[in-house]
Design a protein around this motif. Structure first.
Motif, PDB file in Angstrom:
ATOM      1  N   TRP A  79       0.806  -1.221   0.000  1.00  0.00           N
ATOM      2  CA  TRP A  79       0.000   0.000   0.000  1.00  0.00           C
ATOM      3  C   TRP A  79       0.840   1.272   0.000  1.00  0.00           C
ATOM      4  O   TRP A  79       0.313   2.369  -0.224  1.00  0.00           O
ATOM      5  CB  TRP A  79      -0.946   0.011   1.203  1.00  0.00           C
ATOM      6  N   GLY A  80       2.125   1.160   0.284  1.00  0.00           N
ATOM      7  CA  GLY A  80       3.007   2.324   0.222  1.00  0.00           C
ATOM      8  C   GLY A  80       3.061   3.162   1.476  1.00  0.00           C
ATOM      9  O   GLY A  80       3.100   4.404   1.410  1.00  0.00           O
ATOM     10  N   CYS A 117       2.283  -6.743  -8.050  1.00  0.00           N
ATOM     11  CA  CYS A 117       2.304  -5.344  -8.447  1.00  0.00           C
ATOM     12  C   CYS A 117       1.751  -4.522  -7.295  1.00  0.00           C
ATOM     13  O   CYS A 117       0.579  -4.662  -6.938  1.00  0.00           O
ATOM     14  CB  CYS A 117       1.454  -5.139  -9.705  1.00  0.00           C
ATOM     15  N   ASP A 119       0.202  -1.412  -5.045  1.00  0.00           N
ATOM     16  CA  ASP A 119      -0.871  -0.456  -5.307  1.00  0.00           C
ATOM     17  C   ASP A 119      -0.335   0.787  -6.021  1.00  0.00           C
ATOM     18  O   ASP A 119       0.682   1.361  -5.620  1.00  0.00           O
ATOM     19  CB  ASP A 119      -1.516  -0.035  -3.979  1.00  0.00           C
ATOM     20  N   GLY A 120      -1.032   1.172  -7.077  1.00  0.00           N
ATOM     21  CA  GLY A 120      -0.685   2.387  -7.800  1.00  0.00           C
ATOM     22  C   GLY A 120       0.434   2.254  -8.802  1.00  0.00           C
ATOM     23  O   GLY A 120       0.805   3.244  -9.445  1.00  0.00           O
ATOM     24  N   MET A 121       0.965   1.072  -8.969  1.00  0.00           N
ATOM     25  CA  MET A 121       2.061   0.844  -9.903  1.00  0.00           C
ATOM     26  C   MET A 121       1.570   0.005 -11.077  1.00  0.00           C
ATOM     27  O   MET A 121       0.507  -0.608 -11.026  1.00  0.00           O
ATOM     28  CB  MET A 121       3.235   0.167  -9.197  1.00  0.00           C
ATOM     29  N   ASN A 132       7.750   0.545  -4.381  1.00  0.00           N
ATOM     30  CA  ASN A 132       6.325   0.866  -4.406  1.00  0.00           C
ATOM     31  C   ASN A 132       6.136   2.324  -4.832  1.00  0.00           C
ATOM     32  O   ASN A 132       7.093   2.991  -5.254  1.00  0.00           O
ATOM     33  CB  ASN A 132       5.670   0.565  -3.051  1.00  0.00           C
ATOM     34  N   LYS A 133       4.928   2.832  -4.739  1.00  0.00           N
ATOM     35  CA  LYS A 133       4.638   4.181  -5.236  1.00  0.00           C
ATOM     36  C   LYS A 133       5.361   5.276  -4.459  1.00  0.00           C
ATOM     37  O   LYS A 133       5.479   6.402  -4.942  1.00  0.00           O
ATOM     38  CB  LYS A 133       3.131   4.432  -5.224  1.00  0.00           C
ATOM     39  N   ASN A 134       5.866   4.951  -3.280  1.00  0.00           N
ATOM     40  CA  ASN A 134       6.651   5.915  -2.510  1.00  0.00           C
ATOM     41  C   ASN A 134       8.149   5.655  -2.604  1.00  0.00           C
ATOM     42  O   ASN A 134       8.942   6.279  -1.904  1.00  0.00           O
ATOM     43  CB  ASN A 134       6.210   5.918  -1.045  1.00  0.00           C
TER      44      ASN A 134
END
Length: 202
Positions: A79-80, A117, A119-121, A132-134
């Motif tokens: 979830w980042g 994968c 979240d958000g990628m 991850n997205k962060n």
């Protein structure tokens, strides 16, 4: 030791691998009661769905628990969760459990191999290598757990290293490259049994 409390994600709920590791642990450690507060898709922080800190907000900590088994970090990668947020979350969780049951042992389990994968990628990959997205890999959360273990004085069960699940045998031990199957849980259960008995005084 007769009573433990588990805080974790879907790997700890018993919904995978024909029941997960809870029954194995109850048998091998001769436990009388297991409180299981694990929530699927959850992580540690409040940024994750029904994360552990939210679970602690909503559920009284069982004061008769002699061991707290925490297995979080994997979905914080998914979830980042921010790294500072994750670090503060570890301390808050440990402080709250210790305040409720000061004589109980507390151990934290590190995340295992995961291919997904986040979240958000747009691309799937191995969590210990894929940001991850962060911008954090699972290795970053793993290393923060190592740091927190030293800083706060609780033992880690290094499941990543000890269970022997990796990219070349993941199809044998994972249902979907994320959740263990029965064979995977047998490896995990053996590690938990051995390490809990090594770490805990009871």
């Amino acid at each position: 030791m007769k009573t433990i409390a588990i805080y974790g994600d879907s790997i700890s709920t018993g919904t995978h691998g024909e029941g997960g590791y809870e029954a194995m642990l109850k048998s091998s450690l001769s436990l009388e009661r297991v409180y299981n507060f694990a929530v699927g898709s959850s992580g540690l922080t409040r940024k994750t769905p029904v994360g552990m800190l939210e679970v602690l907000d909503k559920n009284p900590v069982p004061k008769d628990a002699e061991l707290f088994l925490i297995w979080h970090g994997s979905n914080d990668w998914y979830w980042g969760s921010g790294m500072e947020e994750f670090s503060h979350g570890v301390k808050e969780a440990v402080d709250r459990l210790r305040a409720a049951a000061p004589t109980a042992e507390l151990v934290w389990v590190t995340p295992i191999y995961r291919f997904e994968c986040p979240d958000g990628m747009a691309q799937a990959g191995e969590a210990y290598e894929l940001p991850n997205k962060n911008g954090y890999t699972m290795l970053d959360y793993y290393e923060e757990l190592e740091h927190s273990s030293k800083r706060l004085g609780f033992p880690l069960i290094d499941m990543r290293r000890l269970c022997g699940i990796h990219r070349d045998n993941a199809n044998l031990y994972l249902e979907d490259r994320v959740h263990p199957n029965r064979a995977g849980y047998q490896r995990i259960g053996a590690v938990l049994d051995r390490e809990i008995q090594r770490f805990c005084i009871y």
